[in-house]
Design an enzyme around this catalytic site. Structure first.
Site, short mmCIF file in Angstrom:
data_model
loop_
_atom_site.label_atom_id
_atom_site.label_comp_id
_atom_site.label_asym_id
_atom_site.label_seq_id
_atom_site.Cartn_x
_atom_site.Cartn_y
_atom_site.Cartn_z
N SER A 41 35.60 -10.80 -25.77
CA SER A 41 34.94 -12.09 -25.64
C SER A 41 33.97 -12.32 -26.80
O SER A 41 34.39 -12.27 -27.96
CB SER A 41 34.24 -12.18 -24.27
OG SER A 41 33.83 -13.49 -23.99
N GLU A 91 42.92 -17.86 -20.38
CA GLU A 91 41.57 -17.72 -20.92
C GLU A 91 40.61 -18.80 -20.42
O GLU A 91 39.41 -18.57 -20.27
CB GLU A 91 41.61 -17.77 -22.45
CG GLU A 91 42.28 -16.59 -23.13
CD GLU A 91 41.41 -15.35 -23.16
OE1 GLU A 91 40.33 -15.35 -22.54
OE2 GLU A 91 41.83 -14.36 -23.79
N HIS A 133 40.02 -14.68 -18.07
CA HIS A 133 39.20 -14.04 -19.10
C HIS A 133 38.53 -12.79 -18.54
O HIS A 133 37.83 -12.84 -17.53
CB HIS A 133 38.14 -15.05 -19.56
CG HIS A 133 37.33 -14.61 -20.72
ND1 HIS A 133 37.81 -14.61 -22.02
CD2 HIS A 133 36.05 -14.17 -20.81
CE1 HIS A 133 36.88 -14.20 -22.84
NE2 HIS A 133 35.79 -13.92 -22.14
#
Length: 550
Positions: A234, A360, A470
């Site tokens: 991330s 995502e 995510h």
């Protein structure tokens, strides 16, 4: 860092030029200082070692300063405090599935640290217990995520000892390193005042300083300073990408490879674009009338400053991934927009792996479920992400990502998980805009010039409303899981392949192959990186033309 009591001195019989075990307790000498760690199975852990001077007092909002040479005896058995966190004001839709809610709570707990302080620039080293100064083991240096707003190294769900233990089992032992870096306004303050002093992107400078520390000291733990792989997820993955493109692509010999989970070189405009947030912070702490507002920000109490930071938007706010506190073009660390630097060739010529999860954007689109019409979605992307883009181009974008729930994210779920009429569409665009398209752009620009690999994780697709969300791929590497072995082999040989069950080919523009992870009986295979080609290509074109908020 705590000095040991007199009783602790009996554990140290002599000065060690490298790590050693004395009476079952790991010791390591750095400069003239001795650090006492702990043993977890056959992994030595040295935790909470300062790698820079505390960024407090007049060092707040300054570049990190190297630590003074170590002296004395120190307790390195506990993690240092996390850097100051920005609190979240997330509002979760009432109709979200309980299983999805449980995942979100677990994810939040893994990145939001409770014990925090300005004095936070510490590093952790985990090594095989039998490693010595002559071992010269490869090193993986972890950079945590959290939207540049939260995060830390002490999360119990991300134990580096898992990586080291698995590397020992594979017969390819590695050293694991993790470190803190300043976050939110303390690490990514913007504005004219910041630009004038050359003090942008302090969090990225912290990371660079930590890597310099690794280069200087990791040999004492049994590591090879010339075999460092930087690795993150991330915001940590974006940081890895930004470390690759700064300094004209010159790594300074600090790392030789990179591994990125869900993040490529992107930024959030320029320091000037952050001026409104600087002004709001100054007003929030009562510094507006000061002749030197930056110095005034250094002098207010950290509690007062934290309250003001928490009053600014975060990634759980309506503007989502249009981050307030994030890397920006500063003329020093980032001399141009990140994707422009990639296009110019300002990229470290090292082997790299870059991958994403399939969905995502889902977790980041829960804050915009009030957008239920085509016009509302049009206005959101125009105003929030592409303020300089024409209305016609926004309309074209929405044509490429039509309002068809069967085409939205979570992908391949038909009409399921449609929390609102526009939720899956927004999730598809946001996920591709910030994660998928930048990854593909980086690979298309660089894979003909350097060795590159890519992956796609479709695991945990069964999580309702979120799918392969995510962060789910971290469960496949800190598990340990399939990706763990690939990481270790890549850090060791610069090639992820080995006895890993399937051959992972290089990524090329002509044959853009993805190692793809799945739920079920066939956990991994090779697929093509050609999905949503027109949509991602157009998002890249928009991002290059209008990088204001991305």
């Amino acid at each position: 860092m705590h000095k040991l009591s007199q009783a602790g001195l009996v554990l140290v019989c002599c000065n060690y030029a490298s790590a050693a075990i004395v009476n079952g307790i790991p010791n390591v000498q750095l400069d003239a200082g001795t650090f006492i760690g702990n043993l977890s199975g056959n992994v030595s852990q040295f935790l909470g070692i300062p790698f820079a001077q505390p960024p407090v007092g007049n060092l707040r909002f300054h570049l990190p300063k190297p630590n003074a040479p170590y002296t004395g005896i120190h307790d390195a058995t506990g993690y240092g405090l996390a850097c100051i966190q920005q609190s979240s004001n997330a509002t979760i839709p009432s109709n979200i599935d309980p299983i999805a809610l449980q995942f979100l709570e677990l994810s939040a707990s893994s990145i939001q640290a409770s014990d925090q302080s300005e004095d936070c620039l510490t590093i952790n080293v985990m090594a095989p217990a039998n490693a010595s100064g002559s071992s010269k083991l490869p090193v993986v240096a972890w950079i945590y995520g959290g939207g540049f707003e939260t995060g830390g190294t002490a999360s119990q769900t991300l134990g580096g000892s898992v990586i080291v233990q698995r590397s020992i089992e594979l017969g390819q032992p590695v050293i694991f390193v993790s470190f803190n870096y300043r976050l939110n306004a303390l690490g990514f303050l913007a504005g004219a005042e910041v630009a004038k002093k050359g003090l942008g992107n302090l969090g990225l400078h912290d990371q660079r300083q930590a890597l310099r520390w690794v280069h200087k000291y990791v040999h004492a733990f049994g590591g090879d300073p010339d075999k460092v792989t930087i690795w993150g997820q991330s915001a940590g993955s974006m940081s890895v990408g930004l470390q690759m493109i700064t300094n004209g692509g010159n790594t300074e010999g600090l790392f030789r490879a990179a591994f990125m989970h869900s993040g490529s070189p992107v930024g959030a405009g320029t320091l000037a674009d952050g001026q409104p947030y600087y002004d709001a912070l100054v007003a929030g702490v009562g510094c507006s009338r000061s002749n030197d507002t930056l110095q005034c920000l250094r002098e207010v109490s950290i509690d007062q400053l934290t309250v003001a930071i928490n009053n600014t938007p975060n990634m759980d706010s309506f503007q989502s991934l249009n981050l307030v506190w994030a890397p920006r073009v500063d003329g020093v660390f980032l001399k141009d927009y990140p994707q422009h630097l990639v296009k110019q060739g300002s990229v470290a010529n090292i082997p790299f792996i870059s991958g994403d999860v399939d969905d995502e954007g889902t977790a980041f689109s829960l804050t915009s479920v009030n957008l239920t019409t085509n016009q509302a979605v049009h206005d959101y992307f125009h105003e929030n992400y592409f303020p300089k883009t024409s209305t016609q181009d926004i309309e074209k974008l929405l044509q490429l990502y039509p309002n068809d729930t069967s085409l939205g994210s979570p992908f391949d779920t038909g009409t399921a998980s449609a929390l609102t009429p526009q939720y899956k569409r927004i999730a598809a665009i946001q996920g591709d805009l910030v994660f998928q398209a930048p990854r593909r752009f980086l690979l298309q620009q660089r894979s003909s010039r350097q060795k590159a690999y890519s992956f796609l994780s479709k695991t945990f697709k069964y999580i309702p409303d979120l799918g392969s969300a995510h962060g789910t791929d971290l469960l496949d590497i800190y598990g340990p899981g399939i990706l763990t072995d690939y990481l270790i082999r890549f850090a060791t040989t610069l090639d992820p392949n080995g006895d890993t069950g399937i051959f992972w080919p290089h990524y090329t523009v002509e044959t853009p192959k993805l190692l793809t992870l799945w739920d079920g009986a066939t956990p991994v295979n090779i697929t093509n990186d050609t999905y949503r080609a027109k949509g991602m290509q157009f998002l890249t074109e928009l991002s290059l033309a209008d990088p204001t908020n991305i």
